[in-house]
Scaffold this motif. Structure first.
Motif, PDB file in Angstrom:
ATOM      1  N   ARG A 219       0.824  -1.219   0.000  1.00  0.00           N
ATOM      2  CA  ARG A 219       0.000   0.000   0.000  1.00  0.00           C
ATOM      3  C   ARG A 219       0.853   1.262   0.000  1.00  0.00           C
ATOM      4  O   ARG A 219       0.368   2.342  -0.370  1.00  0.00           O
ATOM      5  CB  ARG A 219      -0.934   0.006   1.215  1.00  0.00           C
ATOM      6  N   LYS A 220       2.087   1.151   0.421  1.00  0.00           N
ATOM      7  CA  LYS A 220       2.996   2.304   0.378  1.00  0.00           C
ATOM      8  C   LYS A 220       3.361   2.650  -1.060  1.00  0.00           C
ATOM      9  O   LYS A 220       3.843   3.748  -1.344  1.00  0.00           O
ATOM     10  CB  LYS A 220       4.250   2.015   1.199  1.00  0.00           C
ATOM     11  N   ILE A 221       3.139   1.674  -1.956  1.00  0.00           N
ATOM     12  CA  ILE A 221       3.373   1.907  -3.386  1.00  0.00           C
ATOM     13  C   ILE A 221       2.069   2.250  -4.083  1.00  0.00           C
ATOM     14  O   ILE A 221       1.965   3.234  -4.808  1.00  0.00           O
ATOM     15  CB  ILE A 221       3.982   0.651  -4.054  1.00  0.00           C
ATOM     16  N   GLU A 222       1.043   1.422  -3.839  1.00  0.00           N
ATOM     17  CA  GLU A 222      -0.248   1.589  -4.514  1.00  0.00           C
ATOM     18  C   GLU A 222      -1.339   0.895  -3.709  1.00  0.00           C
ATOM     19  O   GLU A 222      -1.165  -0.235  -3.258  1.00  0.00           O
ATOM     20  CB  GLU A 222      -0.185   0.979  -5.922  1.00  0.00           C
ATOM     21  N   ASP A 223      -2.478   1.563  -3.557  1.00  0.00           N
ATOM     22  CA  ASP A 223      -3.631   0.952  -2.902  1.00  0.00           C
ATOM     23  C   ASP A 223      -4.331  -0.010  -3.861  1.00  0.00           C
ATOM     24  O   ASP A 223      -4.238   0.126  -5.086  1.00  0.00           O
ATOM     25  CB  ASP A 223      -4.636   2.025  -2.463  1.00  0.00           C
ATOM     26  N   GLY A 224      -5.052  -0.958  -3.291  1.00  0.00           N
ATOM     27  CA  GLY A 224      -5.933  -1.796  -4.099  1.00  0.00           C
ATOM     28  C   GLY A 224      -5.288  -2.981  -4.782  1.00  0.00           C
ATOM     29  O   GLY A 224      -5.918  -3.614  -5.641  1.00  0.00           O
ATOM     30  N   LEU A 225      -4.050  -3.308  -4.419  1.00  0.00           N
ATOM     31  CA  LEU A 225      -3.411  -4.492  -4.993  1.00  0.00           C
ATOM     32  C   LEU A 225      -3.711  -5.712  -4.130  1.00  0.00           C
ATOM     33  O   LEU A 225      -4.144  -5.594  -2.993  1.00  0.00           O
ATOM     34  CB  LEU A 225      -1.901  -4.287  -5.098  1.00  0.00           C
ATOM     35  N   ALA A 226      -3.484  -6.877  -4.694  1.00  0.00           N
ATOM     36  CA  ALA A 226      -3.661  -8.129  -3.947  1.00  0.00           C
ATOM     37  C   ALA A 226      -2.390  -8.958  -4.099  1.00  0.00           C
ATOM     38  O   ALA A 226      -1.597  -8.752  -5.020  1.00  0.00           O
ATOM     39  CB  ALA A 226      -4.864  -8.906  -4.476  1.00  0.00           C
ATOM     40  N   VAL A 227      -2.205  -9.882  -3.173  1.00  0.00           N
ATOM     41  CA  VAL A 227      -1.025 -10.741  -3.220  1.00  0.00           C
ATOM     42  C   VAL A 227      -1.432 -12.176  -2.900  1.00  0.00           C
ATOM     43  O   VAL A 227      -2.316 -12.400  -2.076  1.00  0.00           O
ATOM     44  CB  VAL A 227       0.068 -10.242  -2.243  1.00  0.00           C
ATOM     45  N   GLU A 228      -0.831 -13.116  -3.583  1.00  0.00           N
ATOM     46  CA  GLU A 228      -1.065 -14.533  -3.331  1.00  0.00           C
ATOM     47  C   GLU A 228       0.278 -15.242  -3.239  1.00  0.00           C
ATOM     48  O   GLU A 228       1.237 -14.863  -3.921  1.00  0.00           O
ATOM     49  CB  GLU A 228      -1.916 -15.154  -4.442  1.00  0.00           C
TER      50      GLU A 228
ATOM     51  N   ILE B  99       1.616 -10.830  -7.632  1.00  0.00           N
ATOM     52  CA  ILE B  99       1.097  -9.488  -7.385  1.00  0.00           C
ATOM     53  C   ILE B  99      -0.034  -9.242  -8.378  1.00  0.00           C
ATOM     54  O   ILE B  99       0.142  -9.377  -9.587  1.00  0.00           O
ATOM     55  CB  ILE B  99       2.182  -8.407  -7.568  1.00  0.00           C
ATOM     56  N   SER B 100      -1.218  -8.909  -7.853  1.00  0.00           N
ATOM     57  CA  SER B 100      -2.399  -8.760  -8.696  1.00  0.00           C
ATOM     58  C   SER B 100      -2.992  -7.354  -8.570  1.00  0.00           C
ATOM     59  O   SER B 100      -3.044  -6.797  -7.470  1.00  0.00           O
ATOM     60  CB  SER B 100      -3.462  -9.795  -8.282  1.00  0.00           C
TER      61      SER B 100
ATOM     62  N   SER C 184      -6.371   0.010 -14.640  1.00  0.00           N
ATOM     63  CA  SER C 184      -5.580   1.213 -14.380  1.00  0.00           C
ATOM     64  C   SER C 184      -4.348   0.915 -13.517  1.00  0.00           C
ATOM     65  O   SER C 184      -3.438   1.744 -13.427  1.00  0.00           O
ATOM     66  CB  SER C 184      -6.436   2.281 -13.686  1.00  0.00           C
ATOM     67  N   LYS C 185      -4.313  -0.262 -12.879  1.00  0.00           N
ATOM     68  CA  LYS C 185      -3.181  -0.627 -12.024  1.00  0.00           C
ATOM     69  C   LYS C 185      -2.235  -1.634 -12.690  1.00  0.00           C
ATOM     70  O   LYS C 185      -1.285  -2.102 -12.063  1.00  0.00           O
ATOM     71  CB  LYS C 185      -3.688  -1.181 -10.685  1.00  0.00           C
ATOM     72  N   PHE C 186      -2.488  -1.966 -13.945  1.00  0.00           N
ATOM     73  CA  PHE C 186      -1.635  -2.932 -14.637  1.00  0.00           C
ATOM     74  C   PHE C 186      -0.185  -2.448 -14.711  1.00  0.00           C
ATOM     75  O   PHE C 186       0.762  -3.221 -14.503  1.00  0.00           O
ATOM     76  CB  PHE C 186      -2.162  -3.198 -16.052  1.00  0.00           C
ATOM     77  N   ASP C 187       0.004  -1.179 -15.033  1.00  0.00           N
ATOM     78  CA  ASP C 187       1.366  -0.660 -15.209  1.00  0.00           C
ATOM     79  C   ASP C 187       2.171  -0.735 -13.916  1.00  0.00           C
ATOM     80  O   ASP C 187       3.345  -1.116 -13.935  1.00  0.00           O
ATOM     81  CB  ASP C 187       1.324   0.787 -15.709  1.00  0.00           C
ATOM     82  N   ILE C 188       1.559  -0.372 -12.783  1.00  0.00           N
ATOM     83  CA  ILE C 188       2.309  -0.379 -11.525  1.00  0.00           C
ATOM     84  C   ILE C 188       2.636  -1.813 -11.112  1.00  0.00           C
ATOM     85  O   ILE C 188       3.707  -2.073 -10.570  1.00  0.00           O
ATOM     86  CB  ILE C 188       1.549   0.376 -10.403  1.00  0.00           C
ATOM     87  N   VAL C 189       1.729  -2.756 -11.378  1.00  0.00           N
ATOM     88  CA  VAL C 189       2.014  -4.165 -11.061  1.00  0.00           C
ATOM     89  C   VAL C 189       3.195  -4.655 -11.890  1.00  0.00           C
ATOM     90  O   VAL C 189       4.110  -5.317 -11.381  1.00  0.00           O
ATOM     91  CB  VAL C 189       0.766  -5.037 -11.307  1.00  0.00           C
TER      92      VAL C 189
ATOM     93  N   THR D 222       9.876 -17.133  -6.737  1.00  0.00           N
ATOM     94  CA  THR D 222       9.681 -16.503  -8.037  1.00  0.00           C
ATOM     95  C   THR D 222       8.601 -15.442  -7.881  1.00  0.00           C
ATOM     96  O   THR D 222       7.738 -15.542  -7.001  1.00  0.00           O
ATOM     97  CB  THR D 222       9.250 -17.515  -9.114  1.00  0.00           C
ATOM     98  N   VAL D 223       8.651 -14.443  -8.733  1.00  0.00           N
ATOM     99  CA  VAL D 223       7.717 -13.319  -8.649  1.00  0.00           C
ATOM    100  C   VAL D 223       6.946 -13.226  -9.961  1.00  0.00           C
ATOM    101  O   VAL D 223       7.549 -13.242 -11.046  1.00  0.00           O
ATOM    102  CB  VAL D 223       8.458 -11.999  -8.380  1.00  0.00           C
ATOM    103  N   THR D 224       5.632 -13.126  -9.877  1.00  0.00           N
ATOM    104  CA  THR D 224       4.783 -13.144 -11.067  1.00  0.00           C
ATOM    105  C   THR D 224       3.781 -11.997 -11.027  1.00  0.00           C
ATOM    106  O   THR D 224       3.193 -11.708  -9.983  1.00  0.00           O
ATOM    107  CB  THR D 224       4.015 -14.480 -11.168  1.00  0.00           C
ATOM    108  N   ALA D 225       3.584 -11.362 -12.179  1.00  0.00           N
ATOM    109  CA  ALA D 225       2.557 -10.329 -12.317  1.00  0.00           C
ATOM    110  C   ALA D 225       1.261 -10.969 -12.805  1.00  0.00           C
ATOM    111  O   ALA D 225       1.283 -11.762 -13.757  1.00  0.00           O
ATOM    112  CB  ALA D 225       3.006  -9.262 -13.312  1.00  0.00           C
ATOM    113  N   PHE D 226       0.166 -10.678 -12.168  1.00  0.00           N
ATOM    114  CA  PHE D 226      -1.172 -11.138 -12.533  1.00  0.00           C
ATOM    115  C   PHE D 226      -1.400 -12.620 -12.189  1.00  0.00           C
ATOM    116  O   PHE D 226      -0.467 -13.430 -12.257  1.00  0.00           O
ATOM    117  CB  PHE D 226      -1.460 -10.947 -14.035  1.00  0.00           C
ATOM    118  N   ARG D 227      -2.616 -12.935 -11.826  1.00  0.00           N
ATOM    119  CA  ARG D 227      -2.983 -14.339 -11.625  1.00  0.00           C
ATOM    120  C   ARG D 227      -2.876 -15.065 -12.968  1.00  0.00           C
ATOM    121  O   ARG D 227      -3.336 -14.568 -13.984  1.00  0.00           O
ATOM    122  CB  ARG D 227      -4.413 -14.441 -11.082  1.00  0.00           C
ATOM    123  N   GLN D 228      -2.298 -16.246 -12.938  1.00  0.00           N
ATOM    124  CA  GLN D 228      -2.070 -17.016 -14.160  1.00  0.00           C
ATOM    125  C   GLN D 228      -3.167 -18.069 -14.341  1.00  0.00           C
ATOM    126  O   GLN D 228      -3.961 -18.332 -13.443  1.00  0.00           O
ATOM    127  CB  GLN D 228      -0.700 -17.685 -14.098  1.00  0.00           C
ATOM    128  N   ARG D 229      -3.194 -18.647 -15.527  1.00  0.00           N
ATOM    129  CA  ARG D 229      -4.148 -19.731 -15.771  1.00  0.00           C
ATOM    130  C   ARG D 229      -3.815 -20.906 -14.849  1.00  0.00           C
ATOM    131  O   ARG D 229      -2.674 -21.361 -14.797  1.00  0.00           O
ATOM    132  CB  ARG D 229      -4.098 -20.170 -17.232  1.00  0.00           C
TER     133      ARG D 229
END
Length: 242
Positions: free
Chosen positions: A83-92, A105-106, A112-117, A131-138
């Motif tokens: 949240r110190k970077i951006e509000d409204g993100l999720a983590v799994e 990081i989702s 509108s938050k795709f770029d920051i992720v 490992t670090v991944t952007a967006f939930r994967q299939r």
């Protein structure tokens, strides 16, 4: 003589005003410099986050071995830093596989938050056993989502595609959808779709979703199971690139 006095006064006013202008410019410049110092750049915030995570990663290695309350507490520690970077993100965090865990990081489906992720993930350092991944994967075959009394099992769900020229809308049918709070069920329904399609494709390749109860379906129908949606979406967009 009168004109000479006026000229002298005019010249004097210029001499007096120039230092004032210089002072104003200096103040503005100093203020801007101070603001730049007091407001860390997004890149700096991201680097601070990853340094923190690397120093505390052991706290999260057993997160999935604990009950849901303790899992949420562990994830909240990460979210508080994000949240110190951006509000409204999720983590799994994934279970360990071949000695490695994955942190996802989702943007929670918020375009509108795709770029920051993507920026957060791109600046991630090499972290041992992670490992670090952007967006939930299939998700792999057999995926299902269960939150409290809400359960979505794609193998038992159906979809009805609605094509509008080059746009695709999808109606999703799920068992007992109408028995739950509509907003809550739709939220977890979208998370299910994030895992079926992958979050990026879920947002970028389908225009709208609608959720309905399988009780609304006729006994005989020719709708396909939700597990077939990824191929349908891929084929739909591939055909339009030709």
């Amino acid at each position: 003589m009168k004109n000479s006095n006026n000229a002298s006064l005019h010249l004097l006013s210029k001499v007096i005003l120039l230092p004032c202008v210089a002072l104003m410019l200096f103040c503005c410049s100093a203020k801007t410099k101070k603001e730049n110092i007091s407001r860390p750049r997004a890149e700096d915030k991201i680097d601070i986050f990853w340094n923190w995570f690397a120093d505390n990663k052991e706290k999260f290695e057993d997160a999935l071995d604990q009950d849901l309350i303790h899992q949420d507490e562990k994830l909240e520690l990460i979210l508080a830093q994000l949240r110190k970077i951006e509000d409204g993100l999720a983590v799994e965090i994934s279970a360990e596989h071949n000695g490695t865990r994955e942190i996802i990081i989702s943007p929670e489906g918020d375009r509108s938050k795709f770029d920051i992720v993507q920026a957060i993930v791109s600046r991630a350092p090499n972290i041992d056993k992670w490992t670090v991944t952007a967006f939930r994967q299939r998700a792999p075959e057999g995926f299902s989502l269960k939150i409290g009394d809400i359960e979505f099992e794609p193998a038992k769900m159906y979809f009805d595609p609605l094509i509008d020229v080059d746009s695709l809308d999808v109606i999703v049918y799920a068992e007992n959808f109408s028995k739950h709070d509509e907003n809550e069920a739709a939220y977890y329904g979208l998370i299910t779709l994030d895992n079926v399609l992958g979050e990026y494709d879920c947002v970028m390749k389908v225009r709208h979703y609608d959720f309905r109860d399988t009780g609304e379906l006729p006994k005989k129908h020719n709708l396909k199971h939700l597990t077939e949606l990824p191929k349908f979406v891929d084929d739909f967009h591939s055909a339009r690139k030709r």
